[in-house]
Design an enzyme around this catalytic site. Structure first.
Site, short mmCIF file in Angstrom:
data_model
loop_
_atom_site.label_atom_id
_atom_site.label_comp_id
_atom_site.label_asym_id
_atom_site.label_seq_id
_atom_site.Cartn_x
_atom_site.Cartn_y
_atom_site.Cartn_z
CB SER A 199 9.80 55.31 20.19
OG SER A 199 8.30 54.96 20.41
CB ALA A 200 9.26 50.03 18.52
CG HIS A 201 5.92 54.88 16.91
ND1 HIS A 201 5.12 55.91 16.27
CD2 HIS A 201 5.94 55.01 18.32
CE1 HIS A 201 5.18 56.85 17.04
NE2 HIS A 201 5.57 56.59 18.24
CG ASN B 70 10.20 66.37 17.09
OD1 ASN B 70 11.11 67.07 17.63
ND2 ASN B 70 9.03 66.66 17.40
CB ALA C 58 10.30 57.91 23.16
CB THR C 59 6.17 59.66 26.05
OG1 THR C 59 6.11 60.62 24.98
CG2 THR C 59 5.52 60.54 27.28
CB CYS D 53 -5.25 76.81 12.74
SG CYS D 53 -5.13 78.55 13.24
CB THR E 287 2.74 41.49 32.22
OG1 THR E 287 2.51 41.23 33.43
CG2 THR E 287 3.17 40.13 31.42
CD GLN F 99 11.70 61.85 15.00
OE1 GLN F 99 11.88 61.51 13.90
NE2 GLN F 99 10.57 61.82 15.33
#
Lengths: 404, 324
Positions: free
Chosen positions: A201-203, A153, A71-72, A326, A239, A181
């Site tokens: 995005s698939a993941h 997200n 997606a990026t 942090c 490809t 999301q």
């Protein structure tokens, strides 16, 4: 027990998805652009994957859905191509986006600003929602694109994409939504909303990492980000990643089939977890429960810094997330928490818990127990929380949630 | 950027075992009450220091024997990440048994060093050094409260990089002495800017009063100005060869005005300096004759010799005059 509650970051690959992609690594491995049988053998599977994605989103055959690496890439493609197509060579110079976008949109907009593009970063309301009327008020005749994420997200809060899409259509402005999301988590019907571009995005829905897609309405012209081949009708060179595309098709089909039942199941677990955690004093969850993706909780725990909490949860084998302080290299407070008006201290206490359809009731029980233990331990150490209790020479103060 | 930097590692992997142990089981976490301190005849000092912009805050408790100024007990509370809790814990331990005057000399470097598993390996990743800085600041605050002075009075120098405790003066001196021109060189020589990186330029996780980019620019500018002034001073003292090109041209013009031009004008001529080109062997002065001198037979012999020998005598033996 190990509990994975960071499904907004990534998800496990569904075993059925892994099974579907398997043969395309070592059995059907030809280049799909080759003319011989080794190449053409993958065509039926690619077509099936395409059909699965179009069906899952209810996209028209006139639309293009181009497979990308993530997606990026999709988000960058839209922003940079709109810049090339409509800003550099046109008479527009303005993009509208929001303060809560994923860095692949936010940072790309910042990069375009350096090229002279005027970018408006819209705020959210106290629930974390980008309001449609605010979008409308910032559109001018110089606006080339509006980019608003479908669901956050960080908070899971769902934005009014249908209303914003109608406003953009009425004003003749292109509309992009980062649907990462939303797809696979809530119903996404592209016949019901007007969007020109949608990234996914698939993941995020139990597919593998490394494959995503960009939806382009009515084959809208868009300069390719990658040149050098005629793949995907010349729109995106490189490809075709056959096993991953096959996997994405299977994953989106599994995620969206009977989606209402899946939502109800995940939501019930999420709400039970949320109710239990809110029993802790001085806590709050961002966003209205009904207007959030059913798997997400962003909870703030007064006096408990985000990384410290993650540390204890990790020790208990619970994987969660924080965008705060942090835990990241830039040490900034959680930007979404700041955007909804939380003070600096609260913005460093946000913990995100995100479930999946594989999360079990036992895992929820385990998480509740260890989450509470961690909060008690860290509040005992906390100087911040001490300030709201008896202080040397001072009086006990009631804890308040401080907003700007 | 190189191979080892291309795949990010978990921050926690860079924590020392001591940091991990103290985060899980801090030894000095807690509070000391007025009653407890008074029952021992001691004085309680409670100091808060917080940097909400980076999500850390600490409260330090000291029980101090007023007769000896020795810190006999110390505890802390901390809102912060693992390194903040571990730093606070070890900072508290370092204070116990020291006088207030000794404790105020404990720096963040001491705290970070005490958290190392071995002397060569840093206890925390670079962006986490700021957590130990907070420990240093809260000690100053506590000492200030005990001694009744402003905590800033303990800082004798302006500290630019708090992580590495490098002062403004040290940075200026190192840039000058070693003729440094880049931030990377400064970091190599002093470690300043090598940790959380906030002091390098604006836009880091916290605002700083001084940034390395500004110090480098300003110091370099001062060095250039000093160099020019030295060159100018050298020019007034007649050291022609160490002058800048502009200074050389001015010196030649001045010398021609003073010693040569009047004689050329008497004969209806004149000259101008076109260029000056120094090389290892000569400093070539290109001139053009004007008026009657232009085309005069002696312009390539006697007149040229007179001009060249005058400049050689007055300015430099290396001067060679070339008419064009």
């Amino acid at each position: 027990m190990q509990v994975y509650l960071d499904n907004n970051a990534t998800t496990m690959v569904d075993p059925l998805v892994a099974q579907a992609m398997g043969p395309f690594f070592s059995e059907i491995y030809g280049n799909p652009n080759s003319l011989h049988k080794f190449g053409t053998a993958s065509h039926p599977a690619l077509k099936k994957a395409m059909d699965q994605v179009y069906k899952a989103l209810n996209a028209s055959d006139n639309d293009d859905i181009i497979f990308t690496s993530c997606a990026t890439e999709s988000n960058n493609w839209v922003l940079k191509s709109v810049y090339l197509d409509h800003i550099v060579n046109g008479d527009k110079n303005h993009i509208i986006t929001t303060e809560i976008e994923h860095p692949s949109v936010y940072a790309a907009c910042k990069a375009l600003e350096e090229q002279g593009v005027k970018v408006t970063y819209l705020p959210v309301n106290h629930e974390g929602v980008v309001e449609a009327h605010v979008v409308k008020s910032f559109i001018t005749d110089k606006t080339a694109l509006v980019s608003v994420m479908w669901a956050s997200n960080e908070t899971g809060v769902i934005n009014p994409i249908k209303e914003i899409g109608e406003i953009c259509k009425e004003k003749g402005v292109l509309f992009h939504t980062d649907g990462v999301q939303a797809v696979g988590k809530i119903p996404v019907d592209l016949q019901d909303v007007h969007v020109d571009f949608l990234s996914m995005s698939a993941h995020k829905f139990h597919g593998p990492k490394g494959v995503g897609a960009l939806y382009i309405k009515d084959s809208q012209p868009l300069s390719p980000l990658l040149n050098g081949g005629e793949h995907m009708g010349g729109r995106r060179s490189g490809t075709l990643n056959v096993p991953y595309i096959v996997a994405m098709g299977k994953a989106i089909e599994l995620a969206t089939t009977d989606i209402e039942e899946k939502i109800a199941s995940i939501r019930a677990k999420r709400d039970r977890l949320e109710d239990a955690l809110l029993e802790l004093s001085d806590t709050f969850v961002v966003g209205d429960r009904e207007n959030r993706t059913p798997n997400t909780i962003l909870i703030s725990i007064r006096g408990v810094e985000g990384e410290g909490m993650l540390w204890d949860l990790n020790n208990a084998q619970v994987g969660a997330s924080t965008g705060s302080a942090c835990a990241s290299e830039d040490l900034q407070a959680n930007t979404v928490m700041l955007a909804i008006g939380a003070d600096n201290e609260l913005a460093h206490t946000g913990i995100r818990l995100s479930l999946s359809r594989f999360t079990t009731d036992e895992e929820i029980d385990y998480t509740i127990e260890h989450f509470k233990k961690a909060v008690f331990r860290l509040r005992a150490i906390s100087s911040s929380f001490a300030k709201v209790g008896p202080t040397p020479g001072g009086e006990s103060k009631e804890c308040e949630l401080h907003f700007h | 950027m190189a191979k080892n930097d291309l795949l990010g590692a978990s921050l926690w992997d860079a924590y020392s075992n001591k940091v991990t142990t103290l985060m899980n089981n801090p030894k000095h976490q807690g509070e000391i009450t007025e009653e407890e301190a008074a029952s021992h005849g001691n004085r309680l000092i409670v100091a808060d220091f917080g940097a909400e912009s980076c999500g850390d805050a600490v409260r330090l408790y000291w029980e101090v024997d007023p007769k000896t100024d020795v810190i006999v007990n110390s505890k802390f509370k901390s809102f912060g990440c693992g390194t903040a809790i571990a730093s606070s814990d070890v900072m508290t331990e370092l204070c116990i048994g020291k006088t207030v005057q000794e404790a105020v000399k404990i720096t963040n470097i001491d705290v970070e060093f005490a958290l190392r598993d071995n002397p060569e390996t840093p206890a925390v990743p670079p962006q986490k050094m700021h957590c130990s800085v907070m420990a240093y600041d809260v000690i100053k605050k506590a000492a200030g409260l005990y001694l009744g002075v402003d905590s800033e009075s303990f800082e004798e120098e302006i500290i630019v990089c708090e992580c590495a405790r490098v002062s403004l003066k040290t940075l200026q001196d190192v840039i000058r002495l070693n003729d440094l021109t880049t931030i990377e060189q400064i970091t190599d020589y002093t470690k300043a800017g090598g940790f959380c990186k906030s002091c390098i330029k604006p836009g880091g996780h916290e605002e700083r009063e001084y940034y390395l980019v500004d110090i480098l620019r300003d110091t370099r500018r001062e060095m250039d100005e000093e160099k020019m002034k030295a060159a100018a001073d050298a020019g007034t003292k007649g050291n022609f060869e160490s002058m800048t090109l502009v200074q050389q041209i001015k010196a030649i013009d001045a010398e021609i005005d003073e010693s040569i031009r009047q004689f050329l004008i008497m004969d209806g001529g004149d000259m101008e300096v076109i260029d000056v080109k120094p090389s290892d062997e000569y400093i070539d002065v290109y001139i053009r004759y004007l008026g009657a001198c232009n085309g005069c037979a002696s312009s390539a012999t006697g007149t040229l010799y007179a001009i060249e020998s005058t400049l050689k005598e007055k300015l430099s033996k290396k001067i060679r005059v070339l008419p064009i």
